[in-house]
Motif scaffolding. Structure first.
Motif, PDB file in Angstrom:
ATOM      1  N   PHE A 146     -30.397  77.800  61.947  1.00  0.00           N
ATOM      2  CA  PHE A 146     -29.722  78.998  61.608  1.00  0.00           C
ATOM      3  C   PHE A 146     -29.614  79.403  60.125  1.00  0.00           C
ATOM      4  O   PHE A 146     -29.599  78.414  59.576  1.00  0.00           O
ATOM      5  CB  PHE A 146     -28.172  78.804  62.005  1.00  0.00           C
ATOM      6  CG  PHE A 146     -27.283  80.159  61.973  1.00  0.00           C
ATOM      7  CD1 PHE A 146     -27.431  80.995  62.632  1.00  0.00           C
ATOM      8  CD2 PHE A 146     -26.462  79.897  60.924  1.00  0.00           C
ATOM      9  CE1 PHE A 146     -26.682  82.360  62.532  1.00  0.00           C
ATOM     10  CE2 PHE A 146     -25.501  81.133  60.810  1.00  0.00           C
ATOM     11  CZ  PHE A 146     -25.762  82.399  61.519  1.00  0.00           C
ATOM     12  N   GLY A 147     -29.895  80.564  59.672  1.00  0.00           N
ATOM     13  CA  GLY A 147     -29.898  81.005  58.319  1.00  0.00           C
ATOM     14  C   GLY A 147     -28.426  81.003  57.689  1.00  0.00           C
ATOM     15  O   GLY A 147     -27.712  82.066  57.808  1.00  0.00           O
ATOM     16  N   TRP A 148     -27.722  79.850  57.440  1.00  0.00           N
ATOM     17  CA  TRP A 148     -26.263  79.679  57.118  1.00  0.00           C
ATOM     18  C   TRP A 148     -26.079  80.464  55.665  1.00  0.00           C
ATOM     19  O   TRP A 148     -24.950  81.266  55.538  1.00  0.00           O
ATOM     20  CB  TRP A 148     -26.086  78.228  56.877  1.00  0.00           C
ATOM     21  CG  TRP A 148     -26.050  77.648  58.090  1.00  0.00           C
ATOM     22  CD1 TRP A 148     -27.023  76.620  58.732  1.00  0.00           C
ATOM     23  CD2 TRP A 148     -24.920  77.730  59.183  1.00  0.00           C
ATOM     24  NE1 TRP A 148     -26.545  76.002  59.669  1.00  0.00           N
ATOM     25  CE2 TRP A 148     -25.237  76.941  60.325  1.00  0.00           C
ATOM     26  CE3 TRP A 148     -23.777  78.085  59.283  1.00  0.00           C
ATOM     27  CZ2 TRP A 148     -24.404  76.451  61.324  1.00  0.00           C
ATOM     28  CZ3 TRP A 148     -22.865  77.885  60.310  1.00  0.00           C
ATOM     29  CH2 TRP A 148     -23.349  77.015  61.369  1.00  0.00           C
ATOM     30  N   ARG A 200     -17.248  82.458  58.939  1.00  0.00           N
ATOM     31  CA  ARG A 200     -16.313  81.993  57.749  1.00  0.00           C
ATOM     32  C   ARG A 200     -14.888  81.757  58.555  1.00  0.00           C
ATOM     33  O   ARG A 200     -14.189  80.768  58.192  1.00  0.00           O
ATOM     34  CB  ARG A 200     -16.327  82.840  56.655  1.00  0.00           C
ATOM     35  CG  ARG A 200     -17.416  82.696  55.738  1.00  0.00           C
ATOM     36  CD  ARG A 200     -17.066  83.162  54.309  1.00  0.00           C
ATOM     37  NE  ARG A 200     -17.124  84.605  54.585  1.00  0.00           N
ATOM     38  CZ  ARG A 200     -18.304  85.375  54.278  1.00  0.00           C
ATOM     39  NH1 ARG A 200     -19.377  84.872  54.107  1.00  0.00           N
ATOM     40  NH2 ARG A 200     -18.470  87.008  54.574  1.00  0.00           N
ATOM     41  N   PHE A 201     -14.459  82.770  59.255  1.00  0.00           N
ATOM     42  CA  PHE A 201     -13.270  82.679  59.793  1.00  0.00           C
ATOM     43  C   PHE A 201     -12.960  81.472  60.817  1.00  0.00           C
ATOM     44  O   PHE A 201     -11.972  80.777  60.541  1.00  0.00           O
ATOM     45  CB  PHE A 201     -12.847  83.793  60.584  1.00  0.00           C
ATOM     46  CG  PHE A 201     -11.674  83.611  61.530  1.00  0.00           C
ATOM     47  CD1 PHE A 201     -10.420  83.650  61.133  1.00  0.00           C
ATOM     48  CD2 PHE A 201     -11.963  83.564  62.988  1.00  0.00           C
ATOM     49  CE1 PHE A 201      -9.315  83.492  62.062  1.00  0.00           C
ATOM     50  CE2 PHE A 201     -10.979  83.206  63.940  1.00  0.00           C
ATOM     51  CZ  PHE A 201      -9.532  83.303  63.522  1.00  0.00           C
ATOM     52  N   CYS A 202     -14.070  81.269  61.564  1.00  0.00           N
ATOM     53  CA  CYS A 202     -13.847  80.139  62.427  1.00  0.00           C
ATOM     54  C   CYS A 202     -14.110  78.640  61.930  1.00  0.00           C
ATOM     55  O   CYS A 202     -13.359  77.699  61.947  1.00  0.00           O
ATOM     56  CB  CYS A 202     -15.190  80.276  63.410  1.00  0.00           C
ATOM     57  SG  CYS A 202     -14.785  81.625  64.488  1.00  0.00           S
ATOM     58  N   LEU A 203     -14.937  78.547  60.933  1.00  0.00           N
ATOM     59  CA  LEU A 203     -15.075  77.553  60.060  1.00  0.00           C
ATOM     60  C   LEU A 203     -13.677  77.057  59.128  1.00  0.00           C
ATOM     61  O   LEU A 203     -13.282  76.043  59.245  1.00  0.00           O
ATOM     62  CB  LEU A 203     -16.252  77.586  59.277  1.00  0.00           C
ATOM     63  CG  LEU A 203     -17.848  77.529  59.847  1.00  0.00           C
ATOM     64  CD1 LEU A 203     -18.801  77.514  58.563  1.00  0.00           C
ATOM     65  CD2 LEU A 203     -17.950  76.044  60.124  1.00  0.00           C
ATOM     66  N   ILE A 225     -18.208  79.490  67.097  1.00  0.00           N
ATOM     67  CA  ILE A 225     -19.532  79.049  66.071  1.00  0.00           C
ATOM     68  C   ILE A 225     -20.624  78.960  66.741  1.00  0.00           C
ATOM     69  O   ILE A 225     -21.850  79.413  66.475  1.00  0.00           O
ATOM     70  CB  ILE A 225     -19.122  78.189  65.202  1.00  0.00           C
ATOM     71  CG1 ILE A 225     -18.080  78.400  64.374  1.00  0.00           C
ATOM     72  CG2 ILE A 225     -20.273  77.873  64.420  1.00  0.00           C
ATOM     73  CD1 ILE A 225     -17.282  77.288  63.258  1.00  0.00           C
ATOM     74  N   PHE A 226     -20.642  78.199  67.784  1.00  0.00           N
ATOM     75  CA  PHE A 226     -21.803  77.670  68.687  1.00  0.00           C
ATOM     76  C   PHE A 226     -22.439  79.014  69.153  1.00  0.00           C
ATOM     77  O   PHE A 226     -23.692  79.272  69.251  1.00  0.00           O
ATOM     78  CB  PHE A 226     -21.461  76.799  69.809  1.00  0.00           C
ATOM     79  CG  PHE A 226     -21.050  75.290  69.306  1.00  0.00           C
ATOM     80  CD1 PHE A 226     -21.162  75.019  67.934  1.00  0.00           C
ATOM     81  CD2 PHE A 226     -20.365  74.570  70.222  1.00  0.00           C
ATOM     82  CE1 PHE A 226     -20.905  73.877  67.608  1.00  0.00           C
ATOM     83  CE2 PHE A 226     -19.972  73.348  69.614  1.00  0.00           C
ATOM     84  CZ  PHE A 226     -20.225  72.980  68.583  1.00  0.00           C
ATOM     85  N   ALA A 227     -21.930  79.738  69.915  1.00  0.00           N
ATOM     86  CA  ALA A 227     -22.088  80.984  70.481  1.00  0.00           C
ATOM     87  C   ALA A 227     -22.848  82.033  69.382  1.00  0.00           C
ATOM     88  O   ALA A 227     -23.710  82.561  69.876  1.00  0.00           O
ATOM     89  CB  ALA A 227     -21.029  82.031  71.108  1.00  0.00           C
TER      90      ALA A 227
END
Length: 566
Positions: A317-319, A328-331, A362-364
């Motif tokens: 993934f291109g982080w 960002r919200f989920c992390l 995040i996984f999705a």
């Protein structure tokens, strides 16, 4: 073998997953007894509420119960008002909220990433396909309710951040309702789940520079559009957040104030301060080291951590390029919750349950709709095959190894054959990653159902409190007084439909006083060593690896130290 996208999409559709979850929930409830001491305790609180029609102050064994708010007990009583007093419908409340969490996760994913509908399809599969979530979701605890209101609160925050001021008011009302009902579900800890999403909005917004007054960046087409936060500034945003907290407090206080008045001083101090402060500052129970959750979280993420497709997506993934507001919200939410709960002295794995929906999002988000490789399924397939082999040989192990428990030989081998077939199928399936998520989630749900059925005989042997509870019911109906030697968690109140409390005797002095007042009574005691004296108990019931025994008052009075010894 290859599964095409259209067929796979139907197989892994949301409706199919919900149907599988319903199967898991019913099997989990029917296959095992109410587990002491927590499940039996919560049903006993609800039973006391039903018995005495005291909907305001929960009671346990005749005393005010301040450890938990009343939402779960209210919902249990609501099912009893419709279906009559029973444990089946009461135990379906937590699984129902576990299913509602999937629906809420879909709505939240659509709100965060309106241009990426596949995320809303995948996120609930990651969540319900996790072994921990699926297994824990059948237990009558408070955490599935709390997780639902956390998701609802996050949804309200994103609604408040989009569109005009009318949508902002709508979003903050949703958030306030989530906070209020969350407090009624498990207490003020809901603030720890919901508020960081609003407080740290300048951090997780993609165009957070404009939030602080700088030049505005264009919103990502796949992410929720910029709204009230950017257009009206910090002051109005945090004012709305404050009003949401006030609304939540008003909802909670509608119960807490009258409950504090009628519950007495000790109950008032407990619900307003004692329980929350005690757990956060110096926990009176469940003290664990600070790294507890870092060790527990990987186990909570099985079987996904065994799936190669997830790891390839994480590394591919291109982080930096594709890091959007949603990720960002989920992390930020997940890291904040892990750190915050690690600093709190009292720890249990289910306290961080709301982290799982954030990680599922995040996984999705990072799973692209790209062809996968058969090798991605190999770790999961090997794990399933090993379990299948264990299932096939388990019935024969006690014959060859004396130390193997006898109950292992009672297991049926059919579930092992099923797992071997499932593991073999995973080895040959080649499909897109999005479809693979649905396949793995479905296989894991079936595996969880089988574990419930496999464990059922042992659970009914070691943890079934119903026979003893029914015995105690006959004794109370006959006018006999019954007491408990040691700490009593009301394991028998609901299961026996007992209408009288069972006193706890915590010292020999209390035992003697009770015997003097009730010379024809009976005392319950736990016994893990043989009974060698001439006196034998009135009744004996299996519990874990030892027994619960019931002694006649005369036998206890003759030799209290010997009779009540463990």
């Amino acid at each position: 073998m290859s599964i095409h996208n259209r067929t796979g999409a139907r197989t892994a559709s949301f409706s199919v997953i919900l149907a599988l979850w319903a199967l898991v929930a019913v099997v989990g409830v029917l296959a095992r007894p109410l587990l002491p001491v927590d499940e039996t305790r919560y049903l006993s609180v609800a039973w006391d509420m039903w018995l005495h029609h005291n909907w305001l102050v929960p009671h346990l064994n005749g005393e005010p119960y301040a450890h938990k708010p009343p939402m779960l007990f209210w919902l249990i009583n609501a099912t009893w008002a419709i279906f009559g007093v029973n444990d089946f419908t009461a135990r379906l409340i937590a699984p129902l909220f576990a299913g509602l969490n999937l629906v809420m996760l879909v709505l939240l994913a659509r709100r965060i990433w309106p241009g990426k509908p596949e995320i809303a399809q995948l996120a609930p599969l990651f969540l319900i396909g996790g072994t921990y979530y699926a297994g824990y979701g059948t237990l009558t605890y408070f955490d599935m309710l709390q997780c639902f209101f956390a998701l609802l609160g996050w949804y309200g925050v994103f609604v408040a951040n989009e569109g005009d001021r009318q949508n902002a008011r709508k979003g903050w009302i949703i958030t306030g309702i989530a906070i209020g009902l969350g407090v009624l579900s498990k207490g003020p800890v809901i603030l720890l789940y919901v508020l960081p999403a609003a407080v740290f909005a300048p951090v997780w917004r993609r165009d957070w520079s404009s939030f602080m007054g700088g030049a505005r960046r264009p919103a990502n087409s796949g992410t929720a559009k910029a709204g009230l936060v950017q257009n009206d500034g910090l002051g109005r945003w945090y004012a709305g957040m404050g009003l949401a907290v006030v609304l939540g407090a008003v909802i909670a206080l509608c119960w807490a104030i009258p409950a504090a008045i009628f519950g007495g001083e000790d109950y008032r101090n407990a619900i307003f301060w004692g329980q929350t402060a005690g757990r956060m500052v110096d926990s009176f129970a469940h003290v664990e080291p600070f790294y507890y959750y870092l060790v527990a979280l990987p186990a909570m993420l099985l079987p996904w951590l065994l799936w190669g497709g997830l790891w390839r997506s994480l590394f591919g993934f291109g982080w930096r390029r594709d890091m959007d507001a949603g990720i960002r919200f989920c992390l930020l939410g997940a890291v904040f919750l892990l750190v915050a709960f690690s600093l709190i002295s009292g720890k249990r794995v289910h306290y961080i349950l709301p982290v799982l929906p954030l990680l599922s999002l995040i996984f999705a988000r990072i799973i692209a709709d790209l062809p996968t490789r058969r090798m991605d399924q190999i770790p999961v397939a090997v794990f399933v095959i090993i379990l299948g082999v264990a299932g096939l040989v388990a019935p024969f192990l006690p014959s060859f190894f004396a130390k193997i428990p006898a109950w292992v030989g009672l297991l049926d081998g059919w579930w092992g054959a099923f797992l071997l077939l499932a593991g073999g199928a995973l080895l040959v399936i080649e499909t897109r990653r999005t479809v693979a998520v649905g396949v793995l989630a479905g296989v894991n749900l079936l595996l969880v159902s089988m574990v419930f059925m496999i464990a059922a005989p042992r659970l009914h042997t070691d943890y079934n409190m119903r026979p003893m509870a029914q015995y105690l019911k006959t004794q109370q109906d006959a006018g006999r007084n019954v007491a408990y030697w040691g700490k009593y968690h009301a394991q028998f109140q609901f299961l026996g439909r007992l209408e009288q409390p069972i006193p706890m005797l915590l010292s020999m002095e209390e035992v003697q006083q009770w015997l003097d007042a009730h010379p024809h009574g009976e005392i319950i005691a736990r016994r893990d060593n043989p009974i060698t004296g001439p006196d034998q108990p009135l009744a004996r019931f299996d519990y874990k690896n030892d027994h619960l025994v019931i002694w006649d008052a005369k036998a206890v009075k003759a030799d209290p130290e010997g009779v009540l010894a463990r």
